[in-house]
Design an enzyme around this catalytic site. Sequence first.
Site, PDB file in Angstrom:
ATOM      1  N   ASN A   2       0.346  -0.585   0.000  1.00 44.51           N
ATOM      2  CA  ASN A   2       0.000   0.000   0.000  1.00 44.51           C
ATOM      3  C   ASN A   2       0.697   1.180   0.000  1.00 44.51           C
ATOM      4  OD1 ASN A   2      -0.873  -1.554   0.594  1.00 44.51           O
ATOM      5  ND2 ASN A   2      -1.340  -2.045   1.017  1.00 44.51           N
ATOM      6  N   ASP A   3       1.249   4.196  -1.284  1.00 48.09           N
ATOM      7  CA  ASP A   3       2.609   4.000  -0.901  1.00 48.09           C
ATOM      8  C   ASP A   3       3.480   4.356  -2.079  1.00 48.09           C
ATOM      9  OD1 ASP A   3       0.695   2.658   0.326  1.00 48.09           O
ATOM     10  OD2 ASP A   3       1.295   0.816  -0.469  1.00 48.09           O
ATOM     11  N   HIS A 377       1.221  -0.725   6.597  1.00 48.75           N
ATOM     12  CA  HIS A 377      -0.173  -0.543   6.196  1.00 48.75           C
ATOM     13  C   HIS A 377      -0.449  -1.205   4.858  1.00 48.75           C
ATOM     14  CE1 HIS A 377      -3.916   1.921   5.368  1.00 48.75           C
ATOM     15  NE2 HIS A 377      -4.109   1.533   6.613  1.00 48.75           N
ATOM     16  N   CYS A 378       0.543  -1.190   3.974  1.00 50.12           N
ATOM     17  CA  CYS A 378       0.356  -1.754   2.635  1.00 50.12           C
ATOM     18  C   CYS A 378       0.066  -3.242   2.643  1.00 50.12           C
ATOM     19  CB  CYS A 378       1.612  -1.541   1.799  1.00 50.12           C
ATOM     20  SG  CYS A 378       2.177   0.147   1.648  1.00 50.12           S
ATOM     21  N   VAL A 379       0.539  -3.960   3.660  1.00 50.04           N
ATOM     22  CA  VAL A 379       0.451  -5.419   3.651  1.00 50.04           C
ATOM     23  C   VAL A 379      -0.570  -5.946   4.655  1.00 50.04           C
ATOM     24  CG1 VAL A 379       2.802  -5.672   2.796  1.00 50.04           C
ATOM     25  CG2 VAL A 379       2.394  -5.679   5.268  1.00 50.04           C
TER      26      VAL A 379
END
Length: 386
Positions: A2, A3, A377-379
Amino acid sequence: MNDHAAHPPAEGAGMGRRRFLAAAGLTAAAAALAAAEGRAGAAPRTAPAAVGTFRVPIEDVRHTRTWMAWPDSSSIWGGKLSGVQSDIALIARTIARYEPVYLCANPGSAAKARSLCGPAVTVITTIPVDDCWMRDTGPVFRTDGAGGLDAVGLSFNGWGNKQAHAKDTLVAGRIAGHVGVPFTVAGLVGEGGAVEQDGAGTLMATRSSLVNKNRNPGMSQSRIEAALCTAYGATKVIWFDGVYGQDITDDHVDATSRFLAPGKALVQMPLASDNDVYAKDARQQFQILSGATTAGGTRMTVEKLQGPDYDKIRSTHPDFLASYANYYVCNGAVISGQFGDTRADAAAKATLTRLFPGRVVEQLNIDRLGTGGGGVHCVTQQQPAA
């Protein structure tokens, strides 16, 4: 996910975020096939109960679990795969100290996932994945405040057909099916990292990511905004210009600006000496938020989170994402990155501790994941308690 690479190469130097994933790029035929499979293979378009009452809550509500995904593709990650897997396992183990973690893994790599993640993490093999960016591929869960839970899919297309995604485009619907909740497909193509919600009717997003022909060709900003509001149960979008074409996400908002509460936001600020496109973007986001109002008409208050000095962090990778703002709020904790600029790391931890009273702030060395242009947050993708 997520970036973006918050301190990218000079303008015009190339794609920026996760350039090394080019080997996994799609041919036109493969892209068309993946798109067709995504539309046809997702769970049926089931209308949620009491349409209009469901809303995506802010991230700090109580969670039932966190969803993650296990990367196992050497064609995507090359020699970086083992290190990225270790970072994913570290994130999963850390979150599992605070709430349940369900990790989707392909059958052939599930044993390694279980070994590295440990018994506290539930590894399931019934939902195939291409990569680890669950923020973008996973379902966006909604609640109705009366015990109801459903999920929305954002028709993930590999960030504009930049990466193979035949499995990932089906993840949202398959997770909703696993949970047993109604699932709808949003009226636009996007990713969870492209949208921030305050849970009270207001969203944040970048035009560069969503008002983009690689996701939503022929759709005006007003149509995209309407589709976003329908999907998230919102009535207003605060738009930022963003940065086109410099990273695979086209500048996701969740690496720079986050909601802390209705009417309160946070922006990660660059050094005063930084003047690349992302530094200018962050300053613009702060300026816009400082003059914005919520869906309810309340004037926004905006906190600053100082970013690190890229000359002092551990990584020298040109696509590295050093975003403290790409944190994840789970039950009782805030999970963020730390990057080796010891003064900035400590200051960021102090800021997050002040902004999230009563929660433990965990800072993790996830430098291998950061070379892919992503963070915590992206994962991750939260499943809120109904």
